[in-house]
Design an enzyme around this catalytic site. Structure first.
Site, PDB file in Angstrom:
ATOM      1  N   TYR A  90       0.847  -1.184   0.000  1.00 26.64           N
ATOM      2  CA  TYR A  90       0.000   0.000   0.000  1.00 26.64           C
ATOM      3  C   TYR A  90       0.889   1.243   0.000  1.00 26.64           C
ATOM      4  O   TYR A  90       1.278   1.773   1.047  1.00 26.64           O
ATOM      5  CB  TYR A  90      -0.941   0.002   1.201  1.00 26.64           C
ATOM      6  CG  TYR A  90      -2.000  -1.079   1.177  1.00 26.64           C
ATOM      7  CD1 TYR A  90      -2.274  -1.786   0.015  1.00 26.64           C
ATOM      8  CD2 TYR A  90      -2.731  -1.391   2.312  1.00 26.64           C
ATOM      9  CE1 TYR A  90      -3.249  -2.776  -0.010  1.00 26.64           C
ATOM     10  CE2 TYR A  90      -3.709  -2.380   2.302  1.00 26.64           C
ATOM     11  CZ  TYR A  90      -3.957  -3.068   1.141  1.00 26.64           C
ATOM     12  OH  TYR A  90      -4.917  -4.052   1.127  1.00 26.64           O
ATOM     13  N   HIS A 137      -1.249 -12.128   0.422  1.00 25.44           N
ATOM     14  CA  HIS A 137      -2.085 -11.121  -0.223  1.00 25.44           C
ATOM     15  C   HIS A 137      -2.859 -11.682  -1.412  1.00 25.44           C
ATOM     16  O   HIS A 137      -4.031 -11.337  -1.616  1.00 25.44           O
ATOM     17  CB  HIS A 137      -1.211  -9.948  -0.671  1.00 25.44           C
ATOM     18  CG  HIS A 137      -1.950  -8.663  -0.798  1.00 25.44           C
ATOM     19  ND1 HIS A 137      -1.349  -7.433  -0.658  1.00 25.44           N
ATOM     20  CD2 HIS A 137      -3.258  -8.386  -1.050  1.00 25.44           C
ATOM     21  CE1 HIS A 137      -2.244  -6.472  -0.823  1.00 25.44           C
ATOM     22  NE2 HIS A 137      -3.403  -7.028  -1.060  1.00 25.44           N
ATOM     23  N   SER A 147     -13.352  -3.891   0.337  1.00 25.20           N
ATOM     24  CA  SER A 147     -14.265  -3.067  -0.463  1.00 25.20           C
ATOM     25  C   SER A 147     -15.718  -3.445  -0.172  1.00 25.20           C
ATOM     26  O   SER A 147     -16.511  -3.680  -1.081  1.00 25.20           O
ATOM     27  CB  SER A 147     -13.964  -3.220  -1.955  1.00 25.20           C
ATOM     28  OG  SER A 147     -14.606  -2.227  -2.721  1.00 25.20           O
ATOM     29  N   PRO A 148     -16.097  -3.498   1.109  1.00 22.25           N
ATOM     30  CA  PRO A 148     -17.436  -4.004   1.457  1.00 22.25           C
ATOM     31  C   PRO A 148     -18.572  -3.069   1.064  1.00 22.25           C
ATOM     32  O   PRO A 148     -19.721  -3.514   0.987  1.00 22.25           O
ATOM     33  CB  PRO A 148     -17.361  -4.143   2.980  1.00 22.25           C
ATOM     34  CG  PRO A 148     -16.365  -3.110   3.395  1.00 22.25           C
ATOM     35  CD  PRO A 148     -15.331  -3.108   2.305  1.00 22.25           C
ATOM     36  N   LEU A 149     -18.268  -1.793   0.813  1.00 19.68           N
ATOM     37  CA  LEU A 149     -19.333  -0.856   0.448  1.00 19.68           C
ATOM     38  C   LEU A 149     -19.639  -0.887  -1.037  1.00 19.68           C
ATOM     39  O   LEU A 149     -20.679  -0.396  -1.472  1.00 19.68           O
ATOM     40  CB  LEU A 149     -18.960   0.559   0.894  1.00 19.68           C
ATOM     41  CG  LEU A 149     -18.750   0.698   2.408  1.00 19.68           C
ATOM     42  CD1 LEU A 149     -18.270   2.100   2.752  1.00 19.68           C
ATOM     43  CD2 LEU A 149     -20.014   0.351   3.173  1.00 19.68           C
ATOM     44  N   GLY A 150     -18.734  -1.412  -1.830  1.00 21.13           N
ATOM     45  CA  GLY A 150     -19.005  -1.708  -3.228  1.00 21.13           C
ATOM     46  C   GLY A 150     -19.461  -0.543  -4.085  1.00 21.13           C
ATOM     47  O   GLY A 150     -20.211  -0.737  -5.033  1.00 21.13           O
TER      48      GLY A 150
END
Length: 297
Positions: free
Chosen positions: A53, A128, A208-211
């Site tokens: 990152y 990863h 990225s759970p909010l998509g």
């Protein structure tokens, strides 16, 4: 804050994905540190980072060093915070994401992460992404060696399928505590992996759970969602008087006790809002509506 389990370790039901603090579009350091501190103040005890990152072509570890500085500067007690990092990917100057999962590379990466984080043992170390050029058992075996050497306390894998989860479990046993895959109302490719994790007692950590759900509710009145899939999340959010992000994370948490979402954030107010989802309990009617919406093509 509610809590969930990573192996024998208790962590907050909602974690913080720190990637946005170090890649393209990243905030200045003051805001980045304030974002991590806001997460800790909100009860978040799981911070997810990675050696890759950083900006394209930069030295690895920008985000790990940032997390270490944030914890060192925190006025509260960070002893209960679990820092999860990952190895096996790179970011060359062209902005691509490379994959190198050889045991030598993973062990060297873990050693470097140890130094950057300033700890005696990494709380959770994750592969990863599987390297198609390296037998998966060799990569998982490197995690086992790191566990045996006491350099990492817990092991996880990321971006994997059910077969790889089972193969990692055969090598690591109960010391495999997590699987981190992309999962959200917009991306449901890992349904089988989520179910398997629940069966095995392994945490499933959606990245990225909010998509792509709109963030407009944090700055003003909610605008209509971009797709029918998200419209139901906005509707329930308006009825509840909360943000669509909270509804999305609460929906994920309700899917299984194995789920620990790690939403990214680059502003203190964003992670404060996400953390509040841990205490939001949706009704059966709301969950049925959201599930139906998430299955919209």
């Amino acid at each position: 804050m509610r809590y969930r389990s990573l192996g024998d370790t208790r962590v907050s039901a909602v974690g913080l994905g720190t990637m946005p603090l170090s890649i393209e579009g990243r905030p200045d350091e003051a805001r980045a540190l304030a974002t991590v501190h806001a997460a800790l103040d909100a009860g978040v005890t799981l911070l997810d980072t990675a050696d890759s990152y950083h900006l394209p072509g930069d030295e690895p570890g920008h985000n790990e060093l940032l997390v270490a500085r944030a914890l060192a500067a925190y006025g509260g007690d960070p002893d209960d915070v679990l820092v999860a990092t990952k190895g096996g990917r790179g970011r060359p100057a062209d902005g691509s994401w490379t994959v190198t999962g050889s045991p030598r590379r993973l062990k060297a990466a873990a050693e470097a992460s140890l130094k950057r984080l300033g700890v005696e043992a990494i709380g959770l170390y994750q592969l990863h992404k599987p390297d198609p050029e390296v037998p998966f058992e060799e990569s998982a075996g490197a995690l086992r060696e790191l566990l045996d050497e006491g350099k990492i306390r817990l092991a996880g894998i990321s971006n994997t399928g059910t077969d790889q989860i089972r193969r990692a479990r055969a090598i690591l046993g109960d010391r495999l505590v997590s699987v981190q895959n992309r999962y959200s109302p917009a991306v449901r490719d890992s349904e089988a992996e989520l179910r398997l994790c629940a069966e095995l007692g392994v945490a499933f950590m959606p990245w990225s759970p909010l998509g792509g759900i709109s963030r407009s509710s944090l700055d003003g009145p909610s605008r209509p969602a971009a797709t029918d899939r998200f419209a139901a999340f906005h509707t329930v959010a308006r009825e509840r008087g909360v943000s669509p992000q909270q509804i999305c994370l609460a929906w994920l948490l309700a899917k299984s006790a194995a789920v620990i979402p790690i939403p990214g954030a680059s502003r203190p107010e964003s992670i404060r809002d996400s953390a509040r989802a841990a205490d939001l309990v949706l009704t059966g009617e709301e969950l049925n509506l959201l599930e139906a919406a998430a299955r919209t093509p």
